[in-house]
Motif scaffolding. Structure first.
Motif, PDB file in Angstrom:
ATOM      1  N   ILE A  32       0.826  -1.200   0.024  1.00  0.00           N
ATOM      2  CA  ILE A  32       0.533  -0.039  -0.229  1.00  0.00           C
ATOM      3  C   ILE A  32       0.692   1.244  -0.286  1.00  0.00           C
ATOM      4  N   ARG A  33       1.508   1.654   0.641  1.00  0.00           N
ATOM      5  CA  ARG A  33       2.978   2.442   0.336  1.00  0.00           C
ATOM      6  C   ARG A  33       3.257   2.409  -0.518  1.00  0.00           C
ATOM      7  N   GLU A  34       4.046   2.022  -1.317  1.00  0.00           N
ATOM      8  CA  GLU A  34       4.324   2.023  -2.920  1.00  0.00           C
ATOM      9  C   GLU A  34       3.241   2.189  -4.007  1.00  0.00           C
ATOM     10  N   ILE A  35       2.290   2.039  -3.496  1.00  0.00           N
ATOM     11  CA  ILE A  35       1.148   2.417  -4.084  1.00  0.00           C
ATOM     12  C   ILE A  35       0.884   3.617  -4.178  1.00  0.00           C
ATOM     13  N   THR A  36       0.907   3.977  -2.488  1.00  0.00           N
ATOM     14  CA  THR A  36       0.191   5.890  -2.259  1.00  0.00           C
ATOM     15  C   THR A  36       1.233   6.285  -3.298  1.00  0.00           C
ATOM     16  N   SER A  37       2.477   5.846  -3.231  1.00  0.00           N
ATOM     17  CA  SER A  37       3.741   6.814  -3.011  1.00  0.00           C
ATOM     18  C   SER A  37       3.831   6.917  -4.774  1.00  0.00           C
ATOM     19  N   SER A  38       3.183   6.448  -4.958  1.00  0.00           N
ATOM     20  CA  SER A  38       3.293   6.213  -6.818  1.00  0.00           C
ATOM     21  C   SER A  38       5.151   5.798  -7.383  1.00  0.00           C
ATOM     22  N   VAL A  39       5.509   4.941  -6.275  1.00  0.00           N
ATOM     23  CA  VAL A  39       7.133   4.758  -7.065  1.00  0.00           C
ATOM     24  C   VAL A  39       7.484   3.909  -8.012  1.00  0.00           C
ATOM     25  N   TYR A  40       6.259   3.517  -8.288  1.00  0.00           N
ATOM     26  CA  TYR A  40       5.915   2.673  -9.739  1.00  0.00           C
ATOM     27  C   TYR A  40       5.595   3.183 -11.018  1.00  0.00           C
ATOM     28  N   ALA A  41       5.402   4.891 -10.613  1.00  0.00           N
ATOM     29  CA  ALA A  41       3.993   5.347 -11.652  1.00  0.00           C
ATOM     30  C   ALA A  41       4.864   5.529 -13.214  1.00  0.00           C
ATOM     31  N   LEU A  42       6.035   5.881 -13.210  1.00  0.00           N
ATOM     32  CA  LEU A  42       6.867   5.884 -14.578  1.00  0.00           C
ATOM     33  C   LEU A  42       6.816   4.632 -14.736  1.00  0.00           C
ATOM     34  N   ARG A  43       7.340   3.942 -14.047  1.00  0.00           N
ATOM     35  CA  ARG A  43       7.368   2.234 -15.212  1.00  0.00           C
ATOM     36  C   ARG A  43       6.143   1.557 -15.989  1.00  0.00           C
ATOM     37  N   ILE A  44       5.131   1.660 -14.815  1.00  0.00           N
ATOM     38  CA  ILE A  44       3.865   1.593 -15.034  1.00  0.00           C
ATOM     39  C   ILE A  44       3.834   3.003 -16.866  1.00  0.00           C
ATOM     40  N   ARG A  45       3.775   3.930 -17.022  1.00  0.00           N
ATOM     41  CA  ARG A  45       3.859   4.711 -17.593  1.00  0.00           C
ATOM     42  C   ARG A  45       4.376   4.949 -19.043  1.00  0.00           C
ATOM     43  N   GLU A  46       5.693   3.553 -18.855  1.00  0.00           N
ATOM     44  CA  GLU A  46       6.388   3.682 -20.221  1.00  0.00           C
ATOM     45  C   GLU A  46       6.191   2.057 -20.302  1.00  0.00           C
ATOM     46  N   ASP A  47       5.500   1.242 -19.888  1.00  0.00           N
ATOM     47  CA  ASP A  47       4.920   0.362 -19.991  1.00  0.00           C
ATOM     48  C   ASP A  47       3.711   0.002 -20.776  1.00  0.00           C
TER      49      ASP A  47
END
Length: 89
Positions: A32-47
């Motif tokens: 939940i901490r990683e989801i709410t902090s958008s830690v993977y947002a850039l990677r998801i956008r790139e994918d």
């Protein structure tokens, strides 16, 4: 986790995700901490962009020998499409 998310598409609230993480022996709090902090947002956008560039217009999208397959999704039609692609290549 992928399978649990796919099987439970109608139950994707934080508490559901924590439950799924626990089932898999994962740290739900960290999830939940990683989801709410958008830690993977850039990677998801790139994918996502990569998929769009590659011709993916939804999930699942199937490719046979590098070409998107948009036909019926039953075994018979898949086998027919695979046979045609094998003969053509």
């Amino acid at each position: 986790m992928h399978n649990l998310l796919f099987e439970n598409q109608g139950a994707l609230e934080d508490e559901n995700l924590v439950e799924y993480a626990a089932e898999l022996g994962l740290d739900g709090t960290r999830l939940i901490r990683e989801i709410t902090s958008s830690v993977y947002a850039l990677r998801i956008r790139e994918d996502f962009k990569s998929g769009v560039r590659g011709g993916v217009n939804g999930t699942p999208t199937f490719f046979i020998n590098g070409e998107r397959y948009d036909g019926p999704r039953d075994v018979g039609h898949f086998l027919e499409a695979l046979s045609k692609q094998t003969v053509e290549k």
